[in-house]
Design a protein around this motif. Structure first.
Motif, PDB file in Angstrom:
ATOM      1  N   TYR A  35       0.836  -1.208   0.000  1.00  0.00           N
ATOM      2  CA  TYR A  35       0.000   0.000   0.000  1.00  0.00           C
ATOM      3  C   TYR A  35       0.872   1.259   0.000  1.00  0.00           C
ATOM      4  O   TYR A  35       1.811   1.375   0.785  1.00  0.00           O
ATOM      5  CB  TYR A  35      -0.916   0.026   1.227  1.00  0.00           C
ATOM      6  CG  TYR A  35      -1.970  -1.046   1.193  1.00  0.00           C
ATOM      7  CD1 TYR A  35      -3.161  -0.861   0.486  1.00  0.00           C
ATOM      8  CD2 TYR A  35      -1.773  -2.255   1.849  1.00  0.00           C
ATOM      9  CE1 TYR A  35      -4.124  -1.851   0.443  1.00  0.00           C
ATOM     10  CE2 TYR A  35      -2.731  -3.255   1.804  1.00  0.00           C
ATOM     11  CZ  TYR A  35      -3.900  -3.046   1.097  1.00  0.00           C
ATOM     12  OH  TYR A  35      -4.856  -4.031   1.032  1.00  0.00           O
ATOM     13  N   GLN A  37       0.416   5.187   0.722  1.00  0.00           N
ATOM     14  CA  GLN A  37      -0.530   6.101   1.370  1.00  0.00           C
ATOM     15  C   GLN A  37      -0.402   7.504   0.797  1.00  0.00           C
ATOM     16  O   GLN A  37       0.682   8.092   0.766  1.00  0.00           O
ATOM     17  CB  GLN A  37      -0.286   6.153   2.875  1.00  0.00           C
ATOM     18  CG  GLN A  37      -1.280   7.024   3.632  1.00  0.00           C
ATOM     19  CD  GLN A  37      -2.669   6.425   3.638  1.00  0.00           C
ATOM     20  OE1 GLN A  37      -2.894   5.360   4.196  1.00  0.00           O
ATOM     21  NE2 GLN A  37      -3.628   7.100   3.007  1.00  0.00           N
ATOM     22  N   ASP A  39      -1.847  11.567   0.954  1.00  0.00           N
ATOM     23  CA  ASP A  39      -2.529  12.501   1.848  1.00  0.00           C
ATOM     24  C   ASP A  39      -3.689  13.141   1.102  1.00  0.00           C
ATOM     25  O   ASP A  39      -3.993  12.792  -0.052  1.00  0.00           O
ATOM     26  CB  ASP A  39      -1.560  13.540   2.404  1.00  0.00           C
ATOM     27  CG  ASP A  39      -0.974  14.455   1.322  1.00  0.00           C
ATOM     28  OD1 ASP A  39      -1.466  14.456   0.173  1.00  0.00           O
ATOM     29  OD2 ASP A  39       0.001  15.175   1.629  1.00  0.00           O
ATOM     30  N   ASN A  47       4.421   4.261   2.896  1.00  0.00           N
ATOM     31  CA  ASN A  47       4.033   2.999   2.268  1.00  0.00           C
ATOM     32  C   ASN A  47       4.291   1.866   3.235  1.00  0.00           C
ATOM     33  O   ASN A  47       4.946   2.051   4.270  1.00  0.00           O
ATOM     34  CB  ASN A  47       4.759   2.786   0.939  1.00  0.00           C
ATOM     35  CG  ASN A  47       6.263   2.677   1.087  1.00  0.00           C
ATOM     36  OD1 ASN A  47       6.769   1.804   1.792  1.00  0.00           O
ATOM     37  ND2 ASN A  47       6.993   3.583   0.437  1.00  0.00           N
ATOM     38  N   ASP A  81      -9.729   5.557   4.416  1.00  0.00           N
ATOM     39  CA  ASP A  81      -8.840   4.589   3.777  1.00  0.00           C
ATOM     40  C   ASP A  81      -7.381   4.941   4.055  1.00  0.00           C
ATOM     41  O   ASP A  81      -6.711   5.628   3.284  1.00  0.00           O
ATOM     42  CB  ASP A  81      -9.106   4.547   2.266  1.00  0.00           C
ATOM     43  CG  ASP A  81     -10.241   3.610   1.928  1.00  0.00           C
ATOM     44  OD1 ASP A  81     -10.769   2.958   2.846  1.00  0.00           O
ATOM     45  OD2 ASP A  81     -10.612   3.524   0.742  1.00  0.00           O
ATOM     46  N   ILE A  82      -6.923   4.453   5.201  1.00  0.00           N
ATOM     47  CA  ILE A  82      -5.528   4.616   5.602  1.00  0.00           C
ATOM     48  C   ILE A  82      -4.973   3.231   5.933  1.00  0.00           C
ATOM     49  O   ILE A  82      -5.726   2.274   6.126  1.00  0.00           O
ATOM     50  CB  ILE A  82      -5.377   5.568   6.815  1.00  0.00           C
ATOM     51  CG1 ILE A  82      -6.253   5.101   7.993  1.00  0.00           C
ATOM     52  CG2 ILE A  82      -5.744   6.990   6.413  1.00  0.00           C
ATOM     53  CD1 ILE A  82      -6.112   5.966   9.234  1.00  0.00           C
ATOM     54  N   ILE A  83      -3.662   3.135   5.991  1.00  0.00           N
ATOM     55  CA  ILE A  83      -3.024   1.840   6.193  1.00  0.00           C
ATOM     56  C   ILE A  83      -3.487   1.186   7.492  1.00  0.00           C
ATOM     57  O   ILE A  83      -3.687  -0.032   7.558  1.00  0.00           O
ATOM     58  CB  ILE A  83      -1.486   2.006   6.175  1.00  0.00           C
ATOM     59  CG1 ILE A  83      -1.027   2.321   4.740  1.00  0.00           C
ATOM     60  CG2 ILE A  83      -0.787   0.758   6.706  1.00  0.00           C
ATOM     61  CD1 ILE A  83       0.446   2.697   4.620  1.00  0.00           C
ATOM     62  N   LEU A 259      -3.684   4.279  -1.793  1.00  0.00           N
ATOM     63  CA  LEU A 259      -4.739   4.547  -0.810  1.00  0.00           C
ATOM     64  C   LEU A 259      -4.955   6.053  -0.666  1.00  0.00           C
ATOM     65  O   LEU A 259      -4.049   6.776  -0.232  1.00  0.00           O
ATOM     66  CB  LEU A 259      -4.358   3.987   0.555  1.00  0.00           C
ATOM     67  CG  LEU A 259      -4.735   2.550   0.923  1.00  0.00           C
ATOM     68  CD1 LEU A 259      -4.309   2.277   2.356  1.00  0.00           C
ATOM     69  CD2 LEU A 259      -6.224   2.295   0.765  1.00  0.00           C
ATOM     70  N   TYR A 260      -6.149   6.522  -1.014  1.00  0.00           N
ATOM     71  CA  TYR A 260      -6.502   7.914  -0.757  1.00  0.00           C
ATOM     72  C   TYR A 260      -7.493   7.927   0.395  1.00  0.00           C
ATOM     73  O   TYR A 260      -8.519   7.226   0.342  1.00  0.00           O
ATOM     74  CB  TYR A 260      -7.101   8.576  -1.998  1.00  0.00           C
ATOM     75  CG  TYR A 260      -7.400  10.041  -1.795  1.00  0.00           C
ATOM     76  CD1 TYR A 260      -6.388  10.985  -1.911  1.00  0.00           C
ATOM     77  CD2 TYR A 260      -8.676  10.475  -1.442  1.00  0.00           C
ATOM     78  CE1 TYR A 260      -6.636  12.340  -1.693  1.00  0.00           C
ATOM     79  CE2 TYR A 260      -8.943  11.819  -1.227  1.00  0.00           C
ATOM     80  CZ  TYR A 260      -7.924  12.746  -1.353  1.00  0.00           C
ATOM     81  OH  TYR A 260      -8.177  14.077  -1.121  1.00  0.00           O
ATOM     82  N   PRO A 261      -7.260   8.711   1.445  1.00  0.00           N
ATOM     83  CA  PRO A 261      -8.040   8.551   2.676  1.00  0.00           C
ATOM     84  C   PRO A 261      -9.511   8.913   2.586  1.00  0.00           C
ATOM     85  O   PRO A 261     -10.358   8.248   3.192  1.00  0.00           O
ATOM     86  CB  PRO A 261      -7.311   9.455   3.683  1.00  0.00           C
ATOM     87  CG  PRO A 261      -6.563  10.440   2.851  1.00  0.00           C
ATOM     88  CD  PRO A 261      -6.189   9.711   1.594  1.00  0.00           C
TER      89      PRO A 261
END
Length: 534
Positions: A35, A37, A39, A47, A81-83, A259-261
């Motif tokens: 993944y 990440q 912002d 990552n 959607d965050i790690i 991943l876009y939060p």
């Protein structure tokens, strides 16, 4: 694996989190990024590799046990959607718990209802939702612990006492040396919540092997996901469609994910694609249209995309054509449900735009007469779509009446009115409960909306039933106009005349109202029930 329904598909004892994470390390993907990440500005900030994901999910799983969580108990994730959301989901499954993924854009009351419904024991959340989580804990007796992670650039307030732990402090109680729980392929693994277009959302409970099944059917044979893919989805993890592209497909085949939060703007999504070059892009018809309407589309480079997938509602031919005209990319329609975990019908890009498509290998479909219950086998005759396959859920949790109505002998009643043409392609007509009876004749709102979308002044449209002052029921169109067009009686007449050229006369709405926005779920589905009698 056997593709026939009812055949043995996977070994009896299997922990899906171990398969998705640990097996990739065994395959030699340990140093590969799982993944990336982003912002809120679309910038890469961190990552996590597959080896790091293994260690963190082991620590999360063992920390849950240290805190006293038992196998079969529920952890509710209220997170963007965050790690950390991925780690919490997989870690919960590793120790034999049940994860509940829920929309992070809801209200406190929604989270209270959901927590009570699934009997959540712990909540994993972020700073922005901490106050909501604390209120949930105050109102729901089963919730006894909150784990909170800090978002990039944001400091958490209100972390105090023994009931709230930071994500980092929580992980300190665990170990990377952990043996996953011995779960069965048919053990319950996680909840998703239906988007609730017809009322209260329902809790859908899925099994461990369901995740593998959607990957080994749709992901392998239709999407053809490999370890070379980089996936970007505007649909979020709590949505079944987004879950497939963010969790199931990449982790099953050793791919990577951007991943876009939060919910993303079309311009920013185009920037992300141009900058990071994903090979697979997943979104919705509404979003694809918004991307195509962004000014100066030639400034964006989408050439890296080998597969563009659309779900949430049927991809209309007008949106398909518009996106192809702007970017030269043929979108694949993906037709599924929360209850099946992902899509069970897809189009081949370029084949019959506007159709739902053909069945995904591993799923059986039938069209049933809603009056007689008899299967319809002849082409071009409308009925209710039923689907059967291993990933179909067993029930709606703690909702017996709706479960009996929707699930029967492994089959799921989608509630969608469809027909199948001579070539075997399925075509969506409407939700059974969205059909409108005008002048004694049934009308599909989807058909009228599709015609409206072809008018040059219309950017978005919805059609719903409307009861007039005399108590008579009519179709009413709600229209959002493109920039440069102003509401007027003349434009209404022009649109009606346009529709008369596209539709049978009785399908033309009696009423047309110009609006600034339409009520939708967070997954992009129009809430027609809120438009009725509006």
């Amino acid at each position: 694996m056997s593709e026939g329904f009812g055949s043995p598909v996977y070994p009896g004892w299997i922990n899906v989190a171990e398969v998705l994470v640990d097996d990739n390390v065994i395959k030699g993907f340990g140093d590969k990024v799982a993944y990336y990440q982003l912002d809120l500005g679309g910038n890469l900030i961190s990552n996590i590799t597959y080896s790091q994901l293994k260690d963190l999910t082991n620590k999360f799983a063992s920390s849950l046990i240290s805190m006293g969580l038992r196998e079969g108990e529920v952890v509710l994730n209220i997170m963007p959607d965050i790690i950390e959301n991925i780690v919490a989901f997989l870690g919960t499954l590793k120790m034999g718990g049940i994860s509940a993924l829920i929309n992070f854009k809801l209200t406190v009351d929604d989270y209270v209802k959901a927590s009570r419904l699934v009997r959540a024991r712990m909540i994993v959340t972020d700073c922005d939702h901490l106050n909501m989580a604390l209120k949930v804990k105050d109102e729901v007796d089963s919730v006894w612990k909150i784990i909170v992670t800090q978002l990039p650039g944001k400091a958490c307030q209100g972390i105090s006492g023994n009931d709230v732990l930071t994500f980092d402090d929580f992980l300190k109680q665990g170990t990377t040396n952990f043996n996953s729980a011995r779960t069965h392929k048919d053990d319950f693994a996680f909840f998703l919540f239906s988007s609730g277009t017809t009322g209260e959302p329902k809790a859908v409970l899925h099994k461990h092997a369901d995740i593998l099944y959607i990957a080994d059917t749709l992901g392998k044979y239709v999407l053809k996901i490999t370890d070379k893919d980089l996936i970007f989805s505007t649909s979020k993890t709590f949505f079944a469609y987004g879950f497939g592209y963010i969790v199931a497909f990449p982790l099953r085949f050793g791919a990577s994910v951007l991943l876009y939060p939060d919910l993303i703007r079309p311009e920013l999504a185009l920037n992300v694609i141009s900058r990071y070059k994903p090979t697979v892009f997943a979104s919705s018809p509404v979003f694809y249209r918004a991307m195509a309407l962004v000014p100066n589309t030639k400034e964006y480079d989408l050439s890296s995309i080998r597969l563009a997938s659309s779900a949430g509602e049927i991809l209309t031919k007008s949106v398909y054509d518009l996106f192809y005209e702007k970017f030269g990319i043929k979108i694949m329609n993906c037709y599924g449900s929360t209850e099946t975990l992902h899509c069970f019908i897809t189009t081949q890009p370029g084949r019959k735009p506007g159709s739902a498509g053909l069945p995904v290998p591993g799923y059986e479909l039938k069209i049933v007469d809603p009056e007689t219950g008899v299967e319809i086998k002849e082409p071009n005759k409308q009925g209710v779509l039923w689907v059967r396959g291993y990933s179909v859920a067993w029930m709606y949790y703690r909702n017996f009446e709706k479960s009996v109505e929707s699930f029967c002998g492994g089959w799921f009643n989608t509630g969608d009115i469809v027909y199948r043409d001579e070539d075997g392609d399925f075509w969506y007509v409407s939700r059974a409960d969205d059909m409108i009876k005008q002048g004694g004749v049934w009308i599909s709102p989807y058909e009228v909306e599709n015609a409206l979308m072809q008018h040059p002044a219309v950017v978005e449209a919805a059609v719903a039933g409307y009861r007039d002052e005399d108590g008579l029921f009519h179709a009413k169109a709600f229209i959002i106009l493109k920039p440069g067009y102003e509401p007027s009686d003349k434009l209404r007449d022009e649109i009606r005349e346009f529709l008369r050229e596209k539709l049978a006369h009785y399908k033309v709405p009696h009423y047309i109202e110009f609006v600034k926005e339409l009520p939708k779920t967070t997954t992009g589905k129009i809430l027609r029930r809120l438009l009725r009698n509006y």
